[in-house]
Design an enzyme around this catalytic site. Sequence first.
Site, PDB file in Angstrom:
ATOM      1  N   CYS A 114     -57.740  13.524 -39.479  1.00 27.65           N
ATOM      2  CA  CYS A 114     -56.667  14.232 -38.564  1.00 27.65           C
ATOM      3  C   CYS A 114     -57.113  14.951 -37.336  1.00 27.65           C
ATOM      4  CB  CYS A 114     -55.588  15.146 -39.691  1.00 27.65           C
ATOM      5  SG  CYS A 114     -55.126  13.728 -41.076  1.00 27.65           S
ATOM      6  N   HIS A 260     -50.736  18.599 -35.408  1.00 26.47           N
ATOM      7  CA  HIS A 260     -51.088  17.434 -36.156  1.00 26.47           C
ATOM      8  C   HIS A 260     -49.792  17.270 -37.178  1.00 26.47           C
ATOM      9  CE1 HIS A 260     -52.287  14.322 -38.953  1.00 26.47           C
ATOM     10  NE2 HIS A 260     -52.261  15.314 -39.843  1.00 26.47           N
ATOM     11  N   ASN A 290     -47.466  10.561 -41.116  1.00 22.51           N
ATOM     12  CA  ASN A 290     -48.756  10.981 -40.707  1.00 22.51           C
ATOM     13  C   ASN A 290     -49.706   9.823 -40.033  1.00 22.51           C
ATOM     14  OD1 ASN A 290     -51.455  12.114 -40.633  1.00 22.51           O
ATOM     15  ND2 ASN A 290     -51.146  13.297 -42.358  1.00 22.51           N
TER      16      ASN A 290
HETATM   17  C1  LIG Z   1     -48.269  15.271 -51.190  1.00 21.87           C
HETATM   18  C2  LIG Z   1     -47.184  16.133 -51.473  1.00 21.87           C
HETATM   19  C3  LIG Z   1     -45.955  15.551 -50.572  1.00 21.87           C
HETATM   20  C4  LIG Z   1     -46.719  16.232 -52.634  1.00 21.87           C
HETATM   21  O1  LIG Z   1     -45.726  17.561 -52.723  1.00 21.87           O
HETATM   22  P1  LIG Z   1     -45.802  18.460 -54.200  1.00 21.87           P
HETATM   23  O2  LIG Z   1     -44.573  19.404 -53.983  1.00 21.87           O
HETATM   24  O3  LIG Z   1     -47.097  19.168 -54.021  1.00 21.87           O
HETATM   25  O4  LIG Z   1     -45.602  17.604 -55.236  1.00 21.87           O
HETATM   26  P2  LIG Z   1     -46.629  17.352 -56.585  1.00 21.87           P
HETATM   27  O5  LIG Z   1     -47.922  16.637 -56.361  1.00 21.87           O
HETATM   28  O6  LIG Z   1     -46.907  18.672 -57.226  1.00 21.87           O
HETATM   29  O7  LIG Z   1     -46.002  16.473 -57.577  1.00 21.87           O
HETATM   30  C5  LIG Z   1     -44.633  16.848 -58.032  1.00 21.87           C
HETATM   31  C6  LIG Z   1     -43.835  15.926 -58.791  1.00 21.87           C
HETATM   32  O8  LIG Z   1     -43.569  14.651 -57.800  1.00 21.87           O
HETATM   33  C7  LIG Z   1     -43.965  13.301 -58.195  1.00 21.87           C
HETATM   34  N1  LIG Z   1     -44.373  12.789 -57.081  1.00 21.87           N
HETATM   35  C8  LIG Z   1     -45.429  12.607 -56.383  1.00 21.87           C
HETATM   36  N2  LIG Z   1     -45.360  11.865 -55.244  1.00 21.87           N
HETATM   37  C9  LIG Z   1     -43.907  11.292 -55.221  1.00 21.87           C
HETATM   38  C10 LIG Z   1     -43.158  10.364 -54.592  1.00 21.87           C
HETATM   39  N3  LIG Z   1     -43.381   9.831 -53.545  1.00 21.87           N
HETATM   40  N4  LIG Z   1     -41.775  10.339 -55.165  1.00 21.87           N
HETATM   41  C11 LIG Z   1     -41.538  11.013 -55.934  1.00 21.87           C
HETATM   42  N5  LIG Z   1     -41.983  11.752 -56.867  1.00 21.87           N
HETATM   43  C12 LIG Z   1     -43.445  11.857 -56.385  1.00 21.87           C
HETATM   44  C13 LIG Z   1     -45.476  13.730 -58.855  1.00 21.87           C
HETATM   45  O9  LIG Z   1     -45.765  12.728 -59.858  1.00 21.87           O
HETATM   46  C14 LIG Z   1     -45.029  14.916 -59.549  1.00 21.87           C
HETATM   47  O10 LIG Z   1     -44.360  14.846 -60.611  1.00 21.87           O
HETATM   48  P3  LIG Z   1     -44.367  15.548 -61.969  1.00 21.87           P
HETATM   49  O11 LIG Z   1     -43.739  16.895 -62.026  1.00 21.87           O
HETATM   50  O12 LIG Z   1     -43.381  14.710 -63.139  1.00 21.87           O
HETATM   51  O13 LIG Z   1     -45.697  15.543 -62.633  1.00 21.87           O
HETATM   52  C15 LIG Z   1     -47.492  17.766 -50.770  1.00 21.87           C
HETATM   53  O14 LIG Z   1     -48.714  18.147 -51.849  1.00 21.87           O
HETATM   54  C16 LIG Z   1     -48.106  17.658 -49.461  1.00 21.87           C
HETATM   55  O15 LIG Z   1     -47.569  17.173 -48.731  1.00 21.87           O
HETATM   56  N6  LIG Z   1     -49.488  17.918 -49.322  1.00 21.87           N
HETATM   57  C17 LIG Z   1     -50.234  17.776 -48.161  1.00 21.87           C
HETATM   58  C18 LIG Z   1     -50.601  16.670 -47.849  1.00 21.87           C
HETATM   59  C19 LIG Z   1     -51.161  16.222 -46.546  1.00 21.87           C
HETATM   60  O16 LIG Z   1     -50.479  16.986 -45.471  1.00 21.87           O
HETATM   61  N7  LIG Z   1     -52.027  15.222 -46.197  1.00 21.87           N
HETATM   62  C20 LIG Z   1     -52.283  14.973 -44.956  1.00 21.87           C
HETATM   63  C21 LIG Z   1     -53.323  15.993 -44.639  1.00 21.87           C
HETATM   64  S1  LIG Z   1     -53.747  15.733 -42.911  1.00 21.87           S
END
Ligand SMILES: CC(C)(COP(=O)(O)OP(=O)(O)OC[C@H]1O[C@@H](n2cnc3c(N)ncnc32)[C@H](O)[C@@H]1OP(=O)(O)O)[C@@H](O)C(=O)NCCC(=O)NCCS
Length: 333
Positions: A114, A260, A290
Amino acid sequence: MPYSQIVGLGHYVPENTITNHDLEKLMDTSDAWIQERTGIQERRFFTPGKDTVTSMATQASRVAIERAGLQPTDIEFIIFATITSDYYFPGCGVLLQRELNLPGIGALDIKNQCSGFIYALSVADQFIKAGTYKNVLVVGSEIQSTFLDLSTKGRNVAVIFGDGAGAAVLQATNTPEHSILSTHLHADGRFAEELAVKDPGGSRPGRWLTHDMIDDGGTDVVMNGQKVFKEAVIRFPEVIKEALDANGYTTEALDLLVPHQANLRITNYVGEQLQLPAHKIVSNIQKYGNTTAASVPIALSEAWENGRIQSGNLVCLAAFGSGFTWASALIRW
Ligand SMILES: CC(C)(COP(=O)(O)OP(=O)(O)OC[C@H]1O[C@@H](n2cnc3c(N)ncnc32)[C@H](O)[C@@H]1OP(=O)(O)O)[C@@H](O)C(=O)NCCC(=O)NCCS
């Protein structure tokens, strides 16, 4: 000493729009979950047979070159940032060079996820400041939809990413008042595996691409979303402040932040930390998700098209991503 100025911007996104509701049909997710956690409403996926990483980059580049008032033959060097090159090797730099019909000029590939576009911009800036080149083409382009697992198993990654391309032409100028003021590049490889695709890896025993590798999940995107999130909200403000400090500015002086597009919650948090009003921050993740190395140049090109960047504005580009890598560039437009 010459300085470098961005004289042309362009972008291309594939026409195939995939909404959150389209993803609901493929995996256990919901439009509400995706919007609440990421801000994304839709993203673009490439059309096989029409779009390639190189073809999208070519379209974006042609627009950028035309807007710069140049011909492709004026370009002396190409820097191509991508993690999804059309071939395992050679990289897309030479393929873009071929498409633009520029045999002989140098073409460099950059794989910094990124942060790739800002790394590429920094390299171009150094070449121009050194007096090596006068016109450098810098591109970020990605087709990520092909490596997404669109089943429930891959949902935490699959809902985030999209495809697209953006390009900028950097030109030598004698006027530092309208130039790239500084760039700041960082990495911390201790976190390399927090967001990675490990295979096909060159040092793997046996043949470098096997069915086992795919079955074992080695070619899947592994992402520790919470770790990425927590690190991003520290590194973004840090690297933006670093750029401002290096040039003697405070955040009030900033006219536009082009971050980004990782996650709208990350961007909003960064805005709060820096006390930047929303109208000074570019967010288009709602439409494109993204797009990794393409994200900053697409956002910059759109902001310019929408009249959000005027001559004399102080503009900061900032990125954070896999590696971890993070970077910024401060530009007096
Ligand atoms: C990926 C991201 C959106 C997940 O959000 P989060 O609040 O951290 O969610 P979690 O990973 O803790 O998951 C929470 C729950 O949602 C669920 N879940 C994950 N993806 C899901 C989706 N697409 N739809 C529905 N539920 C989902 C998980 O299984 C988890 O369920 P559980 O509580 O039953 O175990 C978040 O962590 C994020 O944006 N991180 C940064 C990622 C990023 O920017 N990447 C690129 C870097 S440049």
